[in-house]
Write an enzyme that holds these catalytic residues in place. Structure first.
Site, PDB file in Angstrom:
ATOM      1  N   LEU A   8       0.854  -1.196   0.000  1.00  0.00           N
ATOM      2  CA  LEU A   8       0.000   0.000   0.000  1.00  0.00           C
ATOM      3  C   LEU A   8       0.888   1.244   0.000  1.00  0.00           C
ATOM      4  CD1 LEU A   8      -2.559  -1.147   2.742  1.00  0.00           C
ATOM      5  CD2 LEU A   8      -2.524  -1.694   0.290  1.00  0.00           C
ATOM      6  N   ALA A   9       0.795   1.996  -1.087  1.00  0.00           N
ATOM      7  CA  ALA A   9       1.738   3.108  -1.226  1.00  0.00           C
ATOM      8  C   ALA A   9       1.106   4.314  -1.901  1.00  0.00           C
ATOM      9  CB  ALA A   9       2.943   2.633  -2.042  1.00  0.00           C
ATOM     10  N   ARG A  15       2.125  14.192   6.903  1.00  0.00           N
ATOM     11  CA  ARG A  15       2.982  14.522   8.046  1.00  0.00           C
ATOM     12  C   ARG A  15       4.448  14.694   7.658  1.00  0.00           C
ATOM     13  NH1 ARG A  15       0.251   9.601  11.366  1.00  0.00           N
ATOM     14  NH2 ARG A  15      -0.188   8.982   9.218  1.00  0.00           N
ATOM     15  N   GLY A  78      -8.412   5.436   2.251  1.00  0.00           N
ATOM     16  CA  GLY A  78      -7.949   4.617   3.372  1.00  0.00           C
ATOM     17  C   GLY A  78      -7.338   3.290   2.949  1.00  0.00           C
ATOM     18  N   GLU A 154      -7.626   2.381  16.036  1.00  0.00           N
ATOM     19  CA  GLU A 154      -6.633   3.360  15.616  1.00  0.00           C
ATOM     20  C   GLU A 154      -6.355   4.347  16.748  1.00  0.00           C
ATOM     21  OE1 GLU A 154      -4.741   3.411  12.782  1.00  0.00           O
ATOM     22  OE2 GLU A 154      -5.629   1.425  12.673  1.00  0.00           O
ATOM     23  N   ASN A 170      -0.102  -2.388  15.975  1.00  0.00           N
ATOM     24  CA  ASN A 170      -0.189  -3.016  14.651  1.00  0.00           C
ATOM     25  C   ASN A 170       0.954  -2.501  13.775  1.00  0.00           C
ATOM     26  OD1 ASN A 170      -0.918  -3.883  12.070  1.00  0.00           O
ATOM     27  ND2 ASN A 170      -2.442  -2.251  11.827  1.00  0.00           N
ATOM     28  N   ARG A 439      55.755  27.110 -26.858  1.00  0.00           N
ATOM     29  CA  ARG A 439      56.017  28.350 -26.110  1.00  0.00           C
ATOM     30  C   ARG A 439      57.013  29.196 -26.884  1.00  0.00           C
ATOM     31  NH1 ARG A 439      58.724  24.397 -22.356  1.00  0.00           N
ATOM     32  NH2 ARG A 439      60.893  24.516 -23.003  1.00  0.00           N
TER      33      ARG A 439
HETATM   34  C1  UD1 Z   1      -1.592   2.312   9.615  1.00  0.00           C
HETATM   35  C2  UD1 Z   1      -2.589   1.417  10.340  1.00  0.00           C
HETATM   36  C3  UD1 Z   1      -2.199   1.327  11.806  1.00  0.00           C
HETATM   37  C4  UD1 Z   1      -0.801   0.813  11.937  1.00  0.00           C
HETATM   38  C5  UD1 Z   1       0.185   1.623  11.113  1.00  0.00           C
HETATM   39  C6  UD1 Z   1       1.518   0.923  11.061  1.00  0.00           C
HETATM   40  C7  UD1 Z   1      -4.727   1.690   9.161  1.00  0.00           C
HETATM   41  C8  UD1 Z   1      -6.073   2.301   9.192  1.00  0.00           C
HETATM   42  N1  UD1 Z   1      -3.927   1.971  10.194  1.00  0.00           N
HETATM   43  O1  UD1 Z   1      -1.706   3.613  10.158  1.00  0.00           O
HETATM   44  O2  UD1 Z   1      -3.102   0.480  12.512  1.00  0.00           O
HETATM   45  O3  UD1 Z   1      -0.412   0.805  13.291  1.00  0.00           O
HETATM   46  O4  UD1 Z   1      -0.284   1.774   9.763  1.00  0.00           O
HETATM   47  O5  UD1 Z   1       2.499   1.680  10.475  1.00  0.00           O
HETATM   48  O6  UD1 Z   1      -4.432   0.958   8.243  1.00  0.00           O
HETATM   49  N2  UD1 Z   1      -2.310   4.181   1.976  1.00  0.00           N
HETATM   50  C9  UD1 Z   1      -2.861   3.967   0.732  1.00  0.00           C
HETATM   51  N3  UD1 Z   1      -4.100   4.508   0.467  1.00  0.00           N
HETATM   52  C10 UD1 Z   1      -4.797   5.218   1.386  1.00  0.00           C
HETATM   53  C11 UD1 Z   1      -4.212   5.431   2.654  1.00  0.00           C
HETATM   54  C12 UD1 Z   1      -2.970   4.888   2.930  1.00  0.00           C
HETATM   55  O7  UD1 Z   1      -2.293   3.324  -0.126  1.00  0.00           O
HETATM   56  O8  UD1 Z   1      -5.905   5.660   1.043  1.00  0.00           O
HETATM   57  C13 UD1 Z   1      -0.967   3.625   2.239  1.00  0.00           C
HETATM   58  C14 UD1 Z   1       0.047   4.686   2.596  1.00  0.00           C
HETATM   59  O9  UD1 Z   1       0.738   5.121   1.437  1.00  0.00           O
HETATM   60  C15 UD1 Z   1       0.960   3.961   3.578  1.00  0.00           C
HETATM   61  C16 UD1 Z   1       0.097   2.888   4.171  1.00  0.00           C
HETATM   62  O10 UD1 Z   1      -1.048   2.778   3.352  1.00  0.00           O
HETATM   63  O11 UD1 Z   1       2.069   3.364   2.928  1.00  0.00           O
HETATM   64  C17 UD1 Z   1      -0.334   3.239   5.604  1.00  0.00           C
HETATM   65  O12 UD1 Z   1      -0.988   4.475   5.608  1.00  0.00           O
HETATM   66  P1  UD1 Z   1      -0.743   5.539   6.757  1.00  0.00           P
HETATM   67  O13 UD1 Z   1      -1.628   6.703   6.500  1.00  0.00           O
HETATM   68  O14 UD1 Z   1       0.684   5.775   6.973  1.00  0.00           O
HETATM   69  O15 UD1 Z   1      -1.360   4.734   7.996  1.00  0.00           O
HETATM   70  P2  UD1 Z   1      -1.034   4.939   9.529  1.00  0.00           P
HETATM   71  O16 UD1 Z   1      -1.809   6.085  10.042  1.00  0.00           O
HETATM   72  O17 UD1 Z   1       0.410   4.906   9.778  1.00  0.00           O
HETATM   73 CA    CA Z   2       2.179   4.924   8.487  1.00  0.00          CA
END
Ligand code: UD1
Ligand code: CA
Length: 466
Positions: A8-9, A15, A78, A154, A170, A439
């Site tokens: 998931l990226a 932040r 999400g 969360e 988590n 030179r």
């Molecule tokens: C998430 C977890 C949390 C965990 C933490 C670990 C959820 C709701 N929460 O929180 O329980 O402790 O990771 O590091 O999953 N992303 C997408 N699409 C989106 C949103 C996020 O691809 O719509 C990807 C982001 O690029 C990232 C990853 O998912 O690589 C996690 O997203 P992030 O917003 O960092 O989640 P956390 O708040 O850290």
């Molecule tokens: Ca994160």
């Protein structure tokens, strides 16, 4: 057993306060997402799907790996929604390893044990967790009265009491059987954030009677990166790992805390690295080398027994066995320094090839040049390679001797075994074994000093010791 991977990226990573997508921020010279990819690849998944979104074009360009495909999450709704987006790329069976793209500390070893535990436990879904008494910001494992996993809450939705009670976090790394994907559509939009949380899947699966468990692993393996501060923290851990790996392989660091070595760097045994050195990108350094203080080596290949003396900068170049670079030398991209060659004090080399045993020991600029074996380049030699519009080549044949303070007005060729007289401006080719000298002849004007009274007076005083 068929293993697929989803990373998931898509998030921007608000932040981080950056224009660049978070997962492309580098930890020790490598994008975070690539760290995750590299940890996953040895597991030989049948496919790896990256969910991209923010800066998707850049993500697709920068991250590489075999069997890799991308899906685009159009609206960042999400982590639950992100995994749903990847569903269409996955086959209808097998196990799926899902990782957040912002956890660059994850290792293949941890993932292997994790997969094994998951299988042995016969779980529908497992996730990596860690215990910490002071951290916040992560989702927390909720356990029931009997200590069984009940769900994930969360951080931002947890009450003070829940925060105090539940300290198993988590890590954002999950492994699930294919059937778990069928429950993704049961995730409800979180009313306060408007997001679909992947973490809600845990309670949903448990409710449906599926087995879910956690595998507690060292915090050091799954620290996530949400801020630049987190990035510093993980970079430090990665650096310790890289240096300790190299120490084990027989590399000496005289002060390991004061060298920076990127994660893709390789170094051979008996090489000594002094402090205040930076070895970056995809550089490789042979064995028996010495890298002295203040040097920086970027994306370069350094052969065995090379010395890089103090304060030298080497970029995208090749230095062959036994050569000596510096002090204060600069190898700019596409330079090749032959074995046993010497590039000394204040010498700049650009896009040039120096043959075996070439000596350019002092104060020179050699650009767009091809220099044969055993050539001596005198102090202050300069290739005038640029005419204001184009770059031109200087070719110097094997065994030629170039006297000090020579300028080569390129394009120009000096034959093998030729000599160039000191102080020459070479505009025409010099044939093999010839002497090229340009030179003007020296004139001595007798008595000239006497007409310059002031100067003569001070010289005379010095001569008399007054
Ligand atoms: C998430 C977890 C949390 C965990 C933490 C670990 C959820 C709701 N929460 O929180 O329980 O402790 O990771 O590091 O999953 N992303 C997408 N699409 C989106 C949103 C996020 O691809 O719509 C990807 C982001 O690029 C990232 C990853 O998912 O690589 C996690 O997203 P992030 O917003 O960092 O989640 P956390 O708040 O850290
Ligand atoms: Ca994160």
């Amino acid at each position: 057993m068929e293993l697929s991977v989803v990373i998931l990226a898509a998030g921007l990573g608000k932040r981080m306060k950056s224009l660049k997508p978070k997962v492309l921020h580098e930890a020790l010279g490598k994008p975070m997402l690539q760290h995750v990819m590299d940890a996953v690849m040895p597991l030989k998944p049948v496919r790896t799907v990256i969910v991209a979104g923010s800066g998707a074009d850049a993500v697709m360009k920068e991250v590489t790996g075999s069997g890799l495909s991308f899906v685009i999450q159009k609206r960042l709704l999400g982590t639950g929604d992100a995994l749903s987006t990847a569903k269409k790329e996955l086959s209808r069976k097998g196990t799926i390893l899902v990782l957040n793209g912002d956890c660059p500390l994850i290792t293949t070893k941890t993932l292997r044990t994790f997969l094994l535990r998951h299988r042995r436990g016969g779980n529908c879904l497992s996730y990596l967790s860690f215990v910490n008494d002071s951290l916040s910001g992560y989702g927390r494992t909720i356990r029931d009265g009997k200590g069984r996993v009940a769900g994930i809450i969360e951080d931002k939705h947890a009450s003070v009491a829940e925060k105090a009670k539940f300290r198993e976090f988590n890590g954002g790394v999950y492994v699930m059987e294919h059937e778990a994907l069928g429950f993704l559509n049961r995730i409800k939009r979180n009313p306060s954030s408007g997001e679909y949380y992947l973490t809600d899947l845990i309670a949903i699966l448990l409710k449906a009677g599926k087995k879910v468990d956690t595998y507690i692993c060292p915090e050091e393996d799954i620290l996530g990166v949400n801020s630049r501060e987190d990035l510093c923290r993980v970079s430090k851990v990665l650096q310790e790992r890289v240096i300790s790996g190299l120490l084990k392989k027989g590399v000496t660091f005289t002060d390991p805390s004061r060298s920076l070595v990127h994660s893709r760097v390789t170094i051979g045994k008996d090489t000594v690295i002094y402090p205040n050195t930076y070895i970056e990108g995809k550089s490789s350094i042979g064995s028996g080398c010495v890298i002295y203080p203040g040097s920086r080596i970027i994306d370069s290949i350094i052969g065995d027994d090379v010395k890089v003396k103090d304060n030298s900068l080497i970029e995208k170049s090749i230095v062959k066995k036994g050569a000596s670079i510096g002090p204060m030398a600069h190898l700019r991209p596409e330079s090749v320094i032959g074995s046993g060659a010497k590039v000394g004090n204040f010498v700049e080399i650009k896009k040039s090839t120096l043959g075996r045993g070439v000596k350019a020991s002092h104060l020179s600029y050699l650009g767009d040049a091809v220099i044969g074996d055993d050539v001596n380049i005198g102090a202050g030699t300069i290739t005038c390679n640029y005419d204001g519009r184009k770059k031109h080549k200087t070719v110097i044949g094997t065994g030629a001797f170039v006297g000090s303070d020579t300028q080569f007005v390129a394009p120009v060729t000096v034959g093998k075994g030729a000599y160039v007289g000191a102080g020459s401006t070479i505009t025409k080719d010099v044939p093999d074994f010839a002497l090229g000298v340009s030179r003007s002849e020296q004139k001595n004007i007798a008595g000239w000093g006497r007409t310059n009274k002031l100067k003569v007076k001070s010289v005379m005083l010095k001569v008399k010791g007054k």
